[in-house]
Design a protein around this motif. Sequence first.
Motif, PDB file in Angstrom:
ATOM      1  N   ALA A 234       0.832  -1.205   0.000  1.00 12.75           N
ATOM      2  CA  ALA A 234       0.000   0.000   0.000  1.00 12.75           C
ATOM      3  C   ALA A 234       0.864   1.252   0.000  1.00 12.75           C
ATOM      4  N   LEU A 235       1.951   1.249   0.786  1.00 11.86           N
ATOM      5  CA  LEU A 235       2.835   2.415   0.846  1.00 11.86           C
ATOM      6  C   LEU A 235       3.556   2.630  -0.487  1.00 11.86           C
ATOM      7  N   GLU A 236       4.030   1.543  -1.119  1.00  8.71           N
ATOM      8  CA  GLU A 236       4.695   1.673  -2.416  1.00  8.71           C
ATOM      9  C   GLU A 236       3.740   2.163  -3.486  1.00  8.71           C
ATOM     10  N   ALA A 237       2.489   1.653  -3.449  1.00  7.61           N
ATOM     11  CA  ALA A 237       1.511   2.082  -4.456  1.00  7.61           C
ATOM     12  C   ALA A 237       1.112   3.542  -4.268  1.00  7.61           C
ATOM     13  N   ALA A 238       1.024   3.994  -3.013  1.00  7.36           N
ATOM     14  CA  ALA A 238       0.585   5.360  -2.754  1.00  7.36           C
ATOM     15  C   ALA A 238       1.667   6.383  -3.055  1.00  7.36           C
ATOM     16  N   THR A 239       2.939   6.025  -2.864  1.00  5.93           N
ATOM     17  CA  THR A 239       4.033   6.996  -3.018  1.00  5.93           C
ATOM     18  C   THR A 239       4.829   6.820  -4.293  1.00  5.93           C
ATOM     19  N   GLY A 240       4.768   5.635  -4.944  1.00  4.45           N
ATOM     20  CA  GLY A 240       5.599   5.385  -6.118  1.00  4.45           C
ATOM     21  C   GLY A 240       7.056   5.188  -5.783  1.00  4.45           C
ATOM     22  N   VAL A 241       7.337   4.752  -4.564  1.00  4.61           N
ATOM     23  CA  VAL A 241       8.706   4.558  -4.083  1.00  4.61           C
ATOM     24  C   VAL A 241       8.869   3.105  -3.657  1.00  4.61           C
ATOM     25  N   SER A 258      12.946   9.966  -8.359  1.00  7.13           N
ATOM     26  CA  SER A 258      12.487  11.313  -8.025  1.00  7.13           C
ATOM     27  C   SER A 258      12.774  11.624  -6.557  1.00  7.13           C
ATOM     28  N   PRO A 259      13.616  12.633  -6.265  1.00  5.24           N
ATOM     29  CA  PRO A 259      13.853  13.010  -4.859  1.00  5.24           C
ATOM     30  C   PRO A 259      12.595  13.504  -4.175  1.00  5.24           C
ATOM     31  N   LEU A 260      11.679  14.123  -4.934  1.00 13.35           N
ATOM     32  CA  LEU A 260      10.445  14.630  -4.345  1.00 13.35           C
ATOM     33  C   LEU A 260       9.593  13.484  -3.827  1.00 13.35           C
ATOM     34  N   ARG A 261       9.457  12.415  -4.627  1.00 12.61           N
ATOM     35  CA  ARG A 261       8.672  11.263  -4.172  1.00 12.61           C
ATOM     36  C   ARG A 261       9.322  10.607  -2.971  1.00 12.61           C
ATOM     37  N   ARG A 262      10.668  10.565  -2.961  1.00  8.57           N
ATOM     38  CA  ARG A 262      11.354   9.987  -1.799  1.00  8.57           C
ATOM     39  C   ARG A 262      11.092  10.817  -0.542  1.00  8.57           C
ATOM     40  N   GLN A 263      11.074  12.145  -0.687  1.00  3.96           N
ATOM     41  CA  GLN A 263      10.827  13.004   0.468  1.00  3.96           C
ATOM     42  C   GLN A 263       9.407  12.804   0.996  1.00  3.96           C
ATOM     43  N   ILE A 264       8.425  12.717   0.083  1.00  7.65           N
ATOM     44  CA  ILE A 264       7.036  12.477   0.508  1.00  7.65           C
ATOM     45  C   ILE A 264       6.926  11.143   1.217  1.00  7.65           C
ATOM     46  N   ALA A 265       7.562  10.111   0.663  1.00 10.17           N
ATOM     47  CA  ALA A 265       7.512   8.786   1.291  1.00 10.17           C
ATOM     48  C   ALA A 265       8.187   8.804   2.662  1.00 10.17           C
ATOM     49  N   LYS A 266       9.292   9.531   2.782  1.00  3.68           N
ATOM     50  CA  LYS A 266       9.989   9.605   4.066  1.00  3.68           C
ATOM     51  C   LYS A 266       9.122  10.270   5.120  1.00  3.68           C
ATOM     52  N   MET A 267       8.515  11.414   4.768  1.00  5.89           N
ATOM     53  CA  MET A 267       7.654  12.114   5.719  1.00  5.89           C
ATOM     54  C   MET A 267       6.461  11.263   6.132  1.00  5.89           C
ATOM     55  N   ALA A 268       5.842  10.569   5.145  1.00  6.56           N
ATOM     56  CA  ALA A 268       4.685   9.734   5.461  1.00  6.56           C
ATOM     57  C   ALA A 268       5.082   8.570   6.358  1.00  6.56           C
ATOM     58  N   VAL A 290       0.358  14.360   3.484  1.00  2.00           N
ATOM     59  CA  VAL A 290       1.747  14.776   3.250  1.00  2.00           C
ATOM     60  C   VAL A 290       1.885  15.425   1.879  1.00  2.00           C
ATOM     61  N   GLU A 291       1.208  14.856   0.855  1.00  2.00           N
ATOM     62  CA  GLU A 291       1.274  15.452  -0.483  1.00  2.00           C
ATOM     63  C   GLU A 291       0.699  16.861  -0.488  1.00  2.00           C
ATOM     64  N   GLN A 292      -0.415  17.046   0.230  1.00  2.00           N
ATOM     65  CA  GLN A 292      -0.996  18.394   0.310  1.00  2.00           C
ATOM     66  C   GLN A 292      -0.037  19.360   1.010  1.00  2.00           C
ATOM     67  N   GLU A 293       0.551  18.896   2.112  1.00  4.57           N
ATOM     68  CA  GLU A 293       1.511  19.748   2.815  1.00  4.57           C
ATOM     69  C   GLU A 293       2.738  20.040   1.946  1.00  4.57           C
ATOM     70  N   MET A 294       3.177  19.024   1.172  1.00  7.82           N
ATOM     71  CA  MET A 294       4.336  19.222   0.311  1.00  7.82           C
ATOM     72  C   MET A 294       4.037  20.239  -0.781  1.00  7.82           C
ATOM     73  N   ASP A 295       2.809  20.215  -1.336  1.00  3.30           N
ATOM     74  CA  ASP A 295       2.438  21.223  -2.332  1.00  3.30           C
ATOM     75  C   ASP A 295       2.568  22.630  -1.750  1.00  3.30           C
TER      76      ASP A 295
END
Length: 519
Positions: A234-241, A258-268, A290-295
């Motif tokens: 579920a985490l891999e599917a949601a973040t693409g990491v 993508s460093p951005l996707r890695r950062q979102i996955a790390k925060m989540a 987290v994606e909303q906060e990252m935006d």
Amino acid sequence: MSFSSFMLMLLGVALGAVGANWVLQAMGNKKVSESKELANRIIEEARKEAQAHKKEVQLTAQDEILNLKKELDLDIKERERELKRRESKVLEKEERLEERSVKATQKESEVLALEKELTRKERHFVDREEQLQTLEAERTRRLEEISGLTVEEARQRIVTELEDRTRHEAAKMIRQIETEAKEVASRKAKEILATAVQRYSGDFVAENTVTAVTLPSEDMKGRIIGREGRNIRALEAATGVDLIIDDTPETVILSAYSPLRRQIAKMALERLISDGRIHPARIEDIVKKVEQEMDVKLREIGEQATFDAGVHGIHPEIVKLLGQLQYRTSFSQNVLQHSLEVCSLCGVMAAELGLDVKKAKRAGLLHDIGKAVDHEVEGPHAIIGADLAKKYNESKEIIHAIAAHHEDVPPKSITAVLVQAADSLSGARPGARKELLENYVKRLEDLENIATSFGGVSKAFAIQAGREIRVMVDSEQVDDDTTYLLCKDISHKIEENLTYPGQIRVTVIRERRAVGYAK
């Protein structure tokens, strides 16, 4: 009482006893006869009942026998039909086998005939070969007598002459081809090299593509994986990491380009670990938050960058893309910081030249905007950035400066040239891009060792930070034409044995000196 009376009384008593005995005997006989009759009736009824049961059993058995007989008849008929089908198939197979047998016999006879013909021809060729060998031996013997050389000596001399002649002709042809290629393909080569340099990443300056997340304990790995792996999926599917959980103690590796996707996955993941509730529904909810906060964070970073650069009026989507550059690196150099440096340098040079400072700074800040999405869109990042600038209504001069800063298109304005120069200055300043000193020195040594490994080379010098190798050759051993072949051989060996960004220029120098003394 008289005697006679007494006797009569005795007689009466005796007679009474005899009568009573007779009565009792008669009653017993009657009961016995009744019992016998009852027993006979019971036996007769039992016999009738047994006969009836026997008949019933016989009828049932007959019915079962009839049913079994019917089933057996059906089974026999089915087997007969199956046997007939099989028999028909066997007959068909036999017919086909007979046809094949006939064909095989025909082919066998044809093959035999061909073998005979081939044997005859082979015998003929053997005879001819023996004759030719005899003639060849006789001709070789005569040639040896005439020339005074053995076959090996003659062959070696011919090979040497052919090799020398071929090498000189090849060198001349290479010189001609190189001249024509330089005249015809100069611009195309520049385009290809520009694309290759900006997209290529050597082994020793590879960008980071993984992020480590520290866990409070080893038990947390099992909770992250979840039952049958549902949480990690579920985490891999949601973040693409990709999540890598190995033997590293209390650590999970996040892997993605993508460093951005890695950062979102790390925060989540960090929030899930601190919260303790880890299940697919919770994972999707946390990732969305987290994606909303990252935006919001990306927009804030982009706005801060435009404020620091003093560039205003940029489209909000471009501002967000500038924020994404904070999580993008190029040769270990942060792209947003690099863009701010280029912006500042462009402003300084424009001010010195008396040009429009704001326009120069705007072009410098936006010149690498294509790197924010170059992992999602095919093509050079300069062209991608120009397309984005055009999409969000930037001026033609800004769009051209972005597209031309790596010469994907020829620069046609002073602003484009300023962006090129500032980009080179920012990337080439000391400490901007990371390269290990040992790797750097080793590459220079390898370059020089490769060049000196060829015959006729007297000295070799790696210059321009390893981007050029100058080779000095002995003029007595290497002529003008051979220098071109040597240059090609050294270049080819460098390509095969070294890994390096961009290109390395190989220059072979042949100098002939005449020294005299006047006395």
